[in-house]
Design an enzyme around this catalytic site. Structure first.
Site, PDB file in Angstrom:
ATOM      1  CG  ASN A  46      -0.492  -0.528   2.627  1.00 13.00           C
ATOM      2  OD1 ASN A  46       0.570   0.300   3.071  1.00 13.00           O
ATOM      3  ND2 ASN A  46      -0.563  -1.838   3.019  1.00 13.00           N
ATOM      4  CG  ASP A  93      -0.498  -2.589   6.576  1.00 12.95           C
ATOM      5  OD1 ASP A  93      -0.887  -3.346   7.688  1.00 12.95           O
ATOM      6  OD2 ASP A  93      -0.253  -3.159   5.435  1.00 12.95           O
ATOM      7  CG  HIS A 112       3.759  -2.225   3.961  1.00 13.73           C
ATOM      8  ND1 HIS A 112       4.874  -2.772   4.389  1.00 13.73           N
ATOM      9  CD2 HIS A 112       2.730  -3.164   4.333  1.00 13.73           C
ATOM     10  CE1 HIS A 112       4.619  -4.186   4.888  1.00 13.73           C
ATOM     11  NE2 HIS A 112       3.377  -4.313   4.673  1.00 13.73           N
ATOM     12  CG  HIS A 114       4.286  -8.261   2.146  1.00 13.39           C
ATOM     13  ND1 HIS A 114       3.452  -9.195   2.608  1.00 13.39           N
ATOM     14  CD2 HIS A 114       4.250  -7.320   3.090  1.00 13.39           C
ATOM     15  CE1 HIS A 114       2.951  -8.698   3.660  1.00 13.39           C
ATOM     16  NE2 HIS A 114       3.318  -7.524   3.844  1.00 13.39           N
ATOM     17  CG  ASP A 137      23.952   6.420  -4.578  1.00 10.30           C
ATOM     18  OD1 ASP A 137      24.663   7.062  -4.322  1.00 10.30           O
ATOM     19  OD2 ASP A 137      23.848   5.999  -5.825  1.00 10.30           O
ATOM     20  CG  HIS A 186       5.178  -7.131   8.205  1.00  9.43           C
ATOM     21  ND1 HIS A 186       4.216  -6.741   8.826  1.00  9.43           N
ATOM     22  CD2 HIS A 186       4.813  -7.389   6.991  1.00  9.43           C
ATOM     23  CE1 HIS A 186       3.270  -6.169   8.337  1.00  9.43           C
ATOM     24  NE2 HIS A 186       3.472  -6.662   6.838  1.00  9.43           N
ATOM     25  CE1 TYR A 244      23.376  10.199  -9.715  1.00  9.32           C
ATOM     26  CE2 TYR A 244      20.885  10.885  -9.208  1.00  9.32           C
ATOM     27  CZ  TYR A 244      21.816  10.243  -9.538  1.00  9.32           C
ATOM     28  OH  TYR A 244      21.443   8.914 -10.406  1.00  9.32           O
TER      29      TYR A 244
HETATM   30 ZN    ZN Z   1       2.264  -6.024   5.068  1.00 15.87          ZN
END
Ligand code: ZN
Length: 247
Positions: A46, A93, A112, A114, A137, A186, A244
């Site tokens: 998300n 979340d 977020h 996985h 960086d 997680h 940069y």
């Molecule tokens: Zn998660």
């Protein structure tokens, strides 16, 4: 609700619409980019963004497929977590995002995922060591791992406790020097000035997580990056005298 109150409510909603439309569009774009850049499978991720002047955040709806997601599906909530629209439920979340926004005034967007390489380090319960300039960086530090939650935290207010563990891991060095964290067992949370920058940090994190795993596969005693190079690479991109890219 009386007709008058209803009119007032509709008027205020109308007045706020343009700003939220843009916020929703930006958050939609960041969410739809997650599967497109290969960070997310199914709906496991998300993105959110905050409008601090308006006191609202916009976040992905819970369990809606990215391909069919529309701007109006993006959920707008007050920073107290109360939904402004009725209907679509926000990502589960959301309390984690709210805690991070509450703790760090310069965080404007959160992603977020996985994503597999970063999540592998989280599951191995290891911070990502700073092995090369690609990592520097992004951050001049190892990417930290959050502490384990207590059984009580998991039972009572899991998503909020996750946010608090993230804040604890980041507060010492701050969210600018630590733009990502691994939530133990997680997966990663990343942030930036907006959802787009948070997304870029999540993409970079996945690359450095992969590089670090490959490096240790070739040489388990690979050295940490030289301190002078750490600072140089981070500051030339993010420091007060950054040079940069195009400005
Ligand atoms: Zn998660």
């Amino acid at each position: 609700m009386t007709g008058e109150a209803d009119d007032r409510r509709q008027a205020s909603t109308r007045g706020a619409e343009p700003r939220f439309e843009q916020l929703r569009a930006e958050v939609l774009r960041a969410n739809q980019a997650l599967p497109a850049v290969g960070l997310v499978t199914l709906t496991w991720g998300n993105a959110s963004q905050i409008d601090r002047a308006a006191g609202v955040i916009a976040i992905k709806p819970s369990g809606v497929a990215y391909e069919t997601m529309k701007a109006e599906d993006i959920v707008v909530l007050g920073v107290d977590g109360r939904a402004l629209d009725v209907g679509t439920r926000p990502s589960t979340d959301t309390p984690t995002h709210l805690v991070v926004y509450g703790a760090f005034a310069d965080v404007g967007g959160i992603v977020h995922t996985h994503s597999p390489w970063a999540t592998a380090w989280a599951q191995a319960e290891r911070e990502i060591p700073l092995l090369g300039t690609t990592h520097a960086d992004l951050s001049p530090h190892p990417i930290p791992l959050t502490r384990a939650l207590t059984e009580q935290e998991v039972d009572e207010d899991y998503e909020k406790a996750t946010g608090m563990a993230i804040v604890e891991a980041v507060v010492g060095l701050g969210p600018r020097e630590l733009p990502c964290v691994l939530v133990r067992q997680h997966g990663p949370f990343c942030w930036g000035r907006n959802a787009q920058e948070a997304l870029e940090h999540a993409v970079t994190l996945e690359a450095i997580a992969r590089l670090a795993a490959l490096t240790y596969g070739l040489e388990p005693r690979a050295p940490l990056l030289d301190p002078a190079l750490r600072r140089k690479h981070f500051e030339r991109k993010h420091g007060p005298r950054a040079y940069y890219g195009q400005r």
